[in-house]
Design an enzyme around this catalytic site. Structure first.
Site, short mmCIF file in Angstrom:
data_model
loop_
_atom_site.label_atom_id
_atom_site.label_comp_id
_atom_site.label_asym_id
_atom_site.label_seq_id
_atom_site.Cartn_x
_atom_site.Cartn_y
_atom_site.Cartn_z
N ASN A 65 0.83 -1.21 0.00
CA ASN A 65 0.00 0.00 0.00
C ASN A 65 0.86 1.25 0.00
O ASN A 65 0.50 2.26 -0.62
CB ASN A 65 -0.94 0.00 1.20
CG ASN A 65 -2.21 -0.78 0.94
OD1 ASN A 65 -2.94 -0.50 0.00
ND2 ASN A 65 -2.46 -1.79 1.76
N ARG A 103 4.17 -1.13 25.92
CA ARG A 103 3.50 -0.57 24.74
C ARG A 103 3.48 0.95 24.82
O ARG A 103 3.66 1.66 23.81
CB ARG A 103 2.07 -1.13 24.68
CG ARG A 103 1.34 -0.88 23.38
CD ARG A 103 -0.03 -1.52 23.39
NE ARG A 103 0.04 -2.97 23.45
CZ ARG A 103 0.20 -3.77 22.40
NH1 ARG A 103 0.35 -3.25 21.19
NH2 ARG A 103 0.25 -5.08 22.55
N MET A 141 1.17 -3.49 12.10
CA MET A 141 0.54 -4.54 12.91
C MET A 141 0.79 -4.35 14.40
O MET A 141 1.38 -5.18 15.08
CB MET A 141 1.03 -5.91 12.44
CG MET A 141 0.81 -6.17 10.95
SD MET A 141 -0.93 -6.05 10.47
CE MET A 141 -1.56 -7.55 11.21
N LEU A 173 -2.52 0.16 19.08
CA LEU A 173 -2.00 1.43 19.55
C LEU A 173 -2.68 1.86 20.85
O LEU A 173 -3.85 1.59 21.08
CB LEU A 173 -2.22 2.50 18.48
CG LEU A 173 -1.47 2.22 17.16
CD1 LEU A 173 -2.04 3.06 16.03
CD2 LEU A 173 0.02 2.48 17.33
N ASN A 195 -6.42 4.17 8.65
CA ASN A 195 -5.98 2.77 8.58
C ASN A 195 -6.77 2.07 7.48
O ASN A 195 -7.86 2.50 7.11
CB ASN A 195 -6.25 2.08 9.93
CG ASN A 195 -5.73 0.64 9.95
OD1 ASN A 195 -4.63 0.37 9.51
ND2 ASN A 195 -6.54 -0.27 10.46
N HIS A 200 -8.25 -1.79 6.55
CA HIS A 200 -8.53 -3.08 7.18
C HIS A 200 -9.18 -4.02 6.17
O HIS A 200 -10.13 -3.63 5.50
CB HIS A 200 -9.44 -2.88 8.39
CG HIS A 200 -9.76 -4.17 9.10
ND1 HIS A 200 -8.82 -4.83 9.88
CD2 HIS A 200 -10.87 -4.95 9.10
CE1 HIS A 200 -9.38 -5.94 10.35
NE2 HIS A 200 -10.61 -6.03 9.90
N SER A 211 -11.83 -1.90 3.98
CA SER A 211 -12.35 -0.62 4.49
C SER A 211 -11.20 0.31 4.86
O SER A 211 -10.22 -0.12 5.47
CB SER A 211 -13.20 -0.84 5.75
OG SER A 211 -14.22 -1.79 5.54
N GLU A 221 -10.39 2.24 19.92
CA GLU A 221 -10.99 0.91 19.81
C GLU A 221 -10.57 0.26 18.50
O GLU A 221 -10.68 0.89 17.44
CB GLU A 221 -12.52 1.00 19.89
CG GLU A 221 -13.19 -0.35 19.97
CD GLU A 221 -14.70 -0.25 20.03
OE1 GLU A 221 -15.36 -1.28 19.82
OE2 GLU A 221 -15.22 0.85 20.27
N LEU A 222 -10.10 -0.97 18.55
CA LEU A 222 -9.54 -1.64 17.39
C LEU A 222 -10.53 -1.72 16.22
O LEU A 222 -11.64 -2.23 16.38
CB LEU A 222 -9.10 -3.06 17.78
CG LEU A 222 -8.44 -3.90 16.68
CD1 LEU A 222 -7.10 -3.30 16.28
CD2 LEU A 222 -8.27 -5.34 17.14
N ASP A 223 -10.10 -1.20 15.07
CA ASP A 223 -10.87 -1.30 13.82
C ASP A 223 -12.29 -0.76 13.97
O ASP A 223 -13.23 -1.26 13.33
CB ASP A 223 -10.92 -2.75 13.31
CG ASP A 223 -9.54 -3.31 13.03
OD1 ASP A 223 -8.63 -2.53 12.67
OD2 ASP A 223 -9.35 -4.53 13.19
N GLU A 243 -7.34 -2.64 -2.24
CA GLU A 243 -6.65 -1.75 -1.29
C GLU A 243 -5.85 -0.69 -2.03
O GLU A 243 -5.84 0.49 -1.65
CB GLU A 243 -5.71 -2.56 -0.40
CG GLU A 243 -6.40 -3.46 0.60
CD GLU A 243 -5.40 -4.24 1.46
OE1 GLU A 243 -4.22 -3.85 1.49
OE2 GLU A 243 -5.82 -5.22 2.09
#
Length: 219
Positions: free
Chosen positions: A15, A66, A91, A94, A108, A110, A137, A144-146, A175
């Site tokens: 990408n 993290r 990957m 966050l 992002n 996905h 997407s 919150e993830l994705d 993509e």
């Protein structure tokens, strides 16, 4: 003056390559200031080097938490003063501090038609569920993830002989079309995040964003 962008990767950077190619071809008025990977072995760093783009490996394993990694990453990104941070196969989950710092200016991509199939192994999960279509997407990043507001989606049919690998190839091709288009909308001022809602040309987008058609390339 081109629009400053920083791209985060963990792998091959296909990408990233689509963004580089479109910017070189004049289809995308962005200036990729730096490419950063949490893995030194990521081929995307080589792609950046070949394009004359500053690139850095910041190994998350060298940090005790993290939070400490994300703080170091923020410091590195902010040296380049980007108006947009593009996650292109980065990957890492966050921290809230990180996502809040870049709220409204981080995208992002996905490999599913969100809100379906957040997380990993999306292609096999879609096949196992008997879905007739699958896709990809682009969304704004939240803690919150994705789960951030979706901007743009593209879909492909799932055929009875599709495997996770063949489906992944079809989704990858999509993509490389919709991510540069989403970045183009943002860099030209058409796309914004307002109160957690993706807005295009001042209008709120539906939950699943815009569904890609070839007509969108003309706008």
């Amino acid at each position: 003056m081109s629009f400053p962008v920083v791209v985060l990767i963990s792998g091959s950077g296909s990408n990233l390559q689509a963004l580089i190619d479109q910017s070189l071809q004049g289809q995308l008025d962005i200036d990729i200031k730096a490419v950063i990977s949490n893995k030194a072995s990521a081929y995307g760093l080589e792609r950046a080097s070949q394009a004359g783009i500053a690139n850095h490996a910041l190994d998350h394993k060298q940090f005790e938490s993290r939070e400490l990694f994300d703080q170091a990453l923020m410091s590195l990104i902010d040296q380049y003063q980007p108006k947009l941070v593009v996650l292109a196969g980065f990957m890492r989950i966050l921290t809230e501090e990180f996502t809040r710092h870049y709220e409204g200016r981080m995208l992002n991509i996905h490999p599913s038609l969100l809100p379906k199939y957040k997380g990993l192994n999306t292609h096999q999960r879609a096949i196992d569920a008997g879905e007739s279509e699958h896709g990809v997407s682009v969304h704004f990043v939240t803690s919150e993830l994705d789960a951030g507001s979706v901007v743009l989606q593209a879909s492909t049919e799932i055929n009875e002989n599709d495997t996770a690998d063949s489906l992944a190839q079809k989704v990858h091709a999509l993509e490389h079309i919709i991510y540069p288009l989403s970045v183009k909308w943002f860099s030209s001022g058409r796309l914004k995040l307002e109160s957690g809602q993706a807005m295009l040309d001042g209008q709120p987008l539906p939950e699943s964003g815009v569904r890609y058609t070839t007509d969108l390339n003309e706008h």
